[in-house]
Design a protein around this motif. Structure first.
Motif, PDB file in Angstrom:
ATOM      1  N   LYS A   1       1.218  -1.242  -0.638  1.00  0.00           N
ATOM      2  CA  LYS A   1      -0.035   0.271   0.369  1.00  0.00           C
ATOM      3  C   LYS A   1       1.199   1.253  -0.233  1.00  0.00           C
ATOM      4  O   LYS A   1       2.088   0.848   0.468  1.00  0.00           O
ATOM      5  N   ALA A   2       0.340   2.682  -0.716  1.00  0.00           N
ATOM      6  CA  ALA A   2       0.900   3.256  -0.737  1.00  0.00           C
ATOM      7  C   ALA A   2       1.394   4.204   1.010  1.00  0.00           C
ATOM      8  O   ALA A   2       0.083   3.967   1.648  1.00  0.00           O
ATOM      9  N   PHE A   3       2.134   4.551   1.191  1.00  0.00           N
ATOM     10  CA  PHE A   3       2.001   4.624   2.491  1.00  0.00           C
ATOM     11  C   PHE A   3       1.493   6.334   2.614  1.00  0.00           C
ATOM     12  O   PHE A   3       1.843   7.344   1.533  1.00  0.00           O
ATOM     13  N   THR A   4       1.030   6.692   3.880  1.00  0.00           N
ATOM     14  CA  THR A   4       0.012   7.620   4.504  1.00  0.00           C
ATOM     15  C   THR A   4       0.863   8.672   4.886  1.00  0.00           C
ATOM     16  O   THR A   4       1.145   9.076   5.454  1.00  0.00           O
ATOM     17  N   ASN A   5       0.500   9.871   3.988  1.00  0.00           N
ATOM     18  CA  ASN A   5       1.087  11.328   4.685  1.00  0.00           C
ATOM     19  C   ASN A   5       0.731  11.828   6.015  1.00  0.00           C
ATOM     20  O   ASN A   5      -0.661  12.435   5.819  1.00  0.00           O
ATOM     21  N   LEU A   6       0.720  11.132   6.929  1.00  0.00           N
ATOM     22  CA  LEU A   6      -0.038  11.788   8.198  1.00  0.00           C
ATOM     23  C   LEU A   6       0.199  13.808   8.670  1.00  0.00           C
ATOM     24  O   LEU A   6      -0.474  14.282   9.831  1.00  0.00           O
ATOM     25  N   SER A   7       1.044  14.397   7.596  1.00  0.00           N
ATOM     26  CA  SER A   7       1.384  15.658   8.044  1.00  0.00           C
ATOM     27  C   SER A   7       1.069  16.962   6.779  1.00  0.00           C
ATOM     28  O   SER A   7       1.207  16.179   5.786  1.00  0.00           O
ATOM     29  N   PRO A   8       0.953  18.278   6.432  1.00  0.00           N
ATOM     30  CA  PRO A   8       0.078  18.761   5.974  1.00  0.00           C
ATOM     31  C   PRO A   8       1.250  19.173   5.198  1.00  0.00           C
ATOM     32  O   PRO A   8       0.989  20.119   4.211  1.00  0.00           O
ATOM     33  N   THR A   9       2.708  19.026   5.381  1.00  0.00           N
ATOM     34  CA  THR A   9       2.914  20.005   4.710  1.00  0.00           C
ATOM     35  C   THR A   9       3.519  18.739   3.397  1.00  0.00           C
ATOM     36  O   THR A   9       3.491  17.299   2.682  1.00  0.00           O
ATOM     37  N   ALA A  10       3.796  19.649   2.118  1.00  0.00           N
ATOM     38  CA  ALA A  10       4.493  19.100   0.783  1.00  0.00           C
ATOM     39  C   ALA A  10       5.182  18.500   0.470  1.00  0.00           C
ATOM     40  O   ALA A  10       5.392  16.980   0.106  1.00  0.00           O
ATOM     41  N   GLU A  11       6.982  18.737   1.547  1.00  0.00           N
ATOM     42  CA  GLU A  11       7.857  18.221   1.048  1.00  0.00           C
ATOM     43  C   GLU A  11       7.420  17.144   2.079  1.00  0.00           C
ATOM     44  O   GLU A  11       7.931  15.728   1.160  1.00  0.00           O
ATOM     45  N   ALA A  12       6.884  16.464   3.565  1.00  0.00           N
ATOM     46  CA  ALA A  12       6.644  15.309   3.184  1.00  0.00           C
ATOM     47  C   ALA A  12       5.468  14.253   2.513  1.00  0.00           C
ATOM     48  O   ALA A  12       6.179  13.183   2.752  1.00  0.00           O
ATOM     49  N   GLY A  13       4.729  14.943   2.166  1.00  0.00           N
ATOM     50  CA  GLY A  13       4.109  14.388   0.807  1.00  0.00           C
ATOM     51  C   GLY A  13       4.537  13.672  -0.071  1.00  0.00           C
ATOM     52  O   GLY A  13       4.100  12.681  -0.413  1.00  0.00           O
ATOM     53  N   ALA A  14       5.447  14.538  -0.682  1.00  0.00           N
ATOM     54  CA  ALA A  14       6.548  14.503  -1.534  1.00  0.00           C
ATOM     55  C   ALA A  14       7.902  12.493  -1.402  1.00  0.00           C
ATOM     56  O   ALA A  14       7.866  12.046  -2.074  1.00  0.00           O
ATOM     57  N   PHE A  15       8.195  12.670   0.169  1.00  0.00           N
ATOM     58  CA  PHE A  15       8.447  12.373   0.801  1.00  0.00           C
ATOM     59  C   PHE A  15       7.553  11.077   1.192  1.00  0.00           C
ATOM     60  O   PHE A  15       8.157   9.380   0.297  1.00  0.00           O
ATOM     61  N   ALA A  16       6.433  10.723   1.462  1.00  0.00           N
ATOM     62  CA  ALA A  16       5.567   9.707   1.122  1.00  0.00           C
ATOM     63  C   ALA A  16       5.795   9.109  -0.283  1.00  0.00           C
ATOM     64  O   ALA A  16       5.125   7.647  -0.046  1.00  0.00           O
ATOM     65  N   THR A  17       5.059   9.252  -1.122  1.00  0.00           N
ATOM     66  CA  THR A  17       5.170   9.411  -2.464  1.00  0.00           C
ATOM     67  C   THR A  17       6.312   8.672  -3.679  1.00  0.00           C
ATOM     68  O   THR A  17       6.023   7.555  -3.819  1.00  0.00           O
ATOM     69  N   GLY A  18       7.948   9.329  -2.669  1.00  0.00           N
ATOM     70  CA  GLY A  18       8.687   8.650  -3.729  1.00  0.00           C
ATOM     71  C   GLY A  18       9.463   6.960  -2.763  1.00  0.00           C
ATOM     72  O   GLY A  18       9.556   6.488  -3.156  1.00  0.00           O
ATOM     73  N   LEU A  19       9.127   7.539  -1.378  1.00  0.00           N
ATOM     74  CA  LEU A  19       9.096   5.866  -0.599  1.00  0.00           C
ATOM     75  C   LEU A  19       8.633   4.456  -1.010  1.00  0.00           C
ATOM     76  O   LEU A  19       8.943   3.716  -0.994  1.00  0.00           O
ATOM     77  N   SER A  20       7.125   5.485  -1.343  1.00  0.00           N
ATOM     78  CA  SER A  20       6.031   4.332  -1.739  1.00  0.00           C
ATOM     79  C   SER A  20       6.801   3.258  -3.025  1.00  0.00           C
ATOM     80  O   SER A  20       6.930   2.595  -2.803  1.00  0.00           O
ATOM     81  N   GLU A  21       7.573   4.415  -4.052  1.00  0.00           N
ATOM     82  CA  GLU A  21       8.067   3.566  -5.437  1.00  0.00           C
ATOM     83  C   GLU A  21       8.389   3.583  -4.658  1.00  0.00           C
ATOM     84  O   GLU A  21       9.264   2.170  -5.476  1.00  0.00           O
ATOM     85  N   GLU A  22       9.948   3.740  -3.823  1.00  0.00           N
ATOM     86  CA  GLU A  22      11.404   2.924  -3.903  1.00  0.00           C
ATOM     87  C   GLU A  22      11.305   2.003  -2.808  1.00  0.00           C
ATOM     88  O   GLU A  22      11.747   0.837  -3.488  1.00  0.00           O
ATOM     89  N   VAL A  23      10.642   1.657  -2.203  1.00  0.00           N
ATOM     90  CA  VAL A  23      10.311   0.412  -1.410  1.00  0.00           C
ATOM     91  C   VAL A  23       9.376  -0.785  -2.301  1.00  0.00           C
ATOM     92  O   VAL A  23       9.823  -1.858  -2.265  1.00  0.00           O
ATOM     93  N   LEU A  24       8.917  -0.345  -3.750  1.00  0.00           N
ATOM     94  CA  LEU A  24       7.950  -0.996  -4.509  1.00  0.00           C
ATOM     95  C   LEU A  24       9.421  -1.812  -5.167  1.00  0.00           C
ATOM     96  O   LEU A  24       9.512  -2.489  -5.873  1.00  0.00           O
TER      97      LEU A  24
END
Length: 332
Positions: free
Chosen positions: A202-225
């Motif tokens: 599953k895609a990692f869920t971002n619990l913080s409102p910052t765009a930087e954390a959102g970008a990290f969550a998206t990138g981490l999900s892809e990198e884990v795959l």
């Protein structure tokens, strides 16, 4: 009715000579079809990557498609980039390959033109799908003389009853043997389970409102795959693909009926990230493995952080699936 070739480059000349690879118009049409498809799951930078390498190749500049040129012209890296220490192109190339594989497995499974990025290179290859190419290639016309001889020989053979009886016995004997082979191999043939343990990511869920954390969550999900895909004994599928397959034929659904589920959450605060990840048994809801990782957003490149954390998660998850009886860990 068989599907007819849709290539704009196939002309009347195809009746007299073999069909070559897709032409420029075919390739651009296929590129547009891929980019417009809902089953092509890729972020904008990966889409730009695909368009860039295709257009450069069609323009005769395939020799310019290197990690450095892609990093600078597609991802906007500085001209002083050291591609040996910045893996952005390798990571995005892996994501592009996986997105293309998923597309051709789903909506693109009947597309006539294949666009692929071979491993070890960023230069795309273009080819006809085997079935379409076979339909498009002309068949050699038989000569009249062998045909007449074949017909005459057939009727002569029918006039020999003892030969007909022998041939019939041989056919029935072969048929019975073949049926016996099918019965013996039926359990293996009817199995639809994957070759190894199955894992839904599953895609990692971002619990913080910052765009930087959102970008990290998206990138981490892809990198884990990407990291999990290196473990050949695992059957790995992302949650988006699983949802898309839910409306497909039952065989595909059973194949991706994952026993294990990997999920995670990300929280950011005061320049730091806290990544929580866990592996769950779908049947029992038991947590097989869990871990918490912390990273400093100010310490370096986000891609390096993604890659480092993803590698730790992938290795730990692969080990936990291989040995599910091991205790839950909480490594940081």
């Amino acid at each position: 009715m068989k599907r007819q070739a849709t290539s704009s480059c196939v002309s009347d000349a195809a009746a007299s000579q073999p069909v070559s690879g897709p032409c420029e118009a075919d390739i651009r049409a296929q590129l547009h079809r891929i980019l417009e498809s809902c089953d092509f799951k890729a972020p904008d930078r990966v889409r730009r990557f695909l368009s860039y390498v295709v257009e450069q190749t069609l323009a005769g500049r395939a020799d310019r498609i290197k990690a450095y040129s892609v990093a600078v012209e597609v991802f906007g890296r500085d001209t002083s980039i050291d591609v040996l220490n910045d893996p952005v192109v390798r990571i995005e190339a892996g994501r592009l390959r996986r997105a293309l594989e998923l597309y051709y497995f789903l909506e693109g499974k009947t597309d006539p033109v294949l666009i692929e990025i071979p491993k070890g290179s960023y230069v795309p290859s273009f080819s006809w799908r085997l079935d379409d190419q076979t339909l498009a290639q002309p068949l050699s016309a038989p000569t009249p003389q062998p045909r007449a001889q074949t017909r005459a020989s057939f009727f002569d053979w029918l006039r020999r009853p003892w030969l007909v009886g022998s041939a019939t016995a041989l056919v029935f004997g072969t048929l019975l043997a073949f049926i016996g082979m099918i019965d013996q191999s039926r359990p293996a043939a009817s199995s639809t389970s994957p070759l190894g343990p199955s894992l839904l990511v599953k895609a990692f869920t971002n619990l913080s409102p910052t765009a930087e954390a959102g970008a990290f969550a998206t990138g981490l999900s892809e990198e884990v795959l990407s990291q999990l895909a290196t473990f050949r004994e695992l059957t790995v599928v992302r949650s988006e693909a699983s949802n898309a397959l839910a409306s497909r034929r039952s065989v595909a659904r059973r194949h991706f009926d994952a026993r294990h589920i990997l999920e995670g959450m990300i929280r950011a605060g005061e320049g730091k990230l806290r990544i929580t990840s866990r592996l769950v048994d779908r049947d029992t809801s038991a947590i097989i493995w869990s871990a918490i990782y912390e990273a400093d957003l100010r310490s370096g490149n986000l891609i390096d952080l993604e890659s480092g954390v993803a590698q730790k998660i992938a290795v730990a998850v692969a080990q936990a699936i291989r040995a599910p009886s091991r205790p839950v860990s909480n490594a940081r």
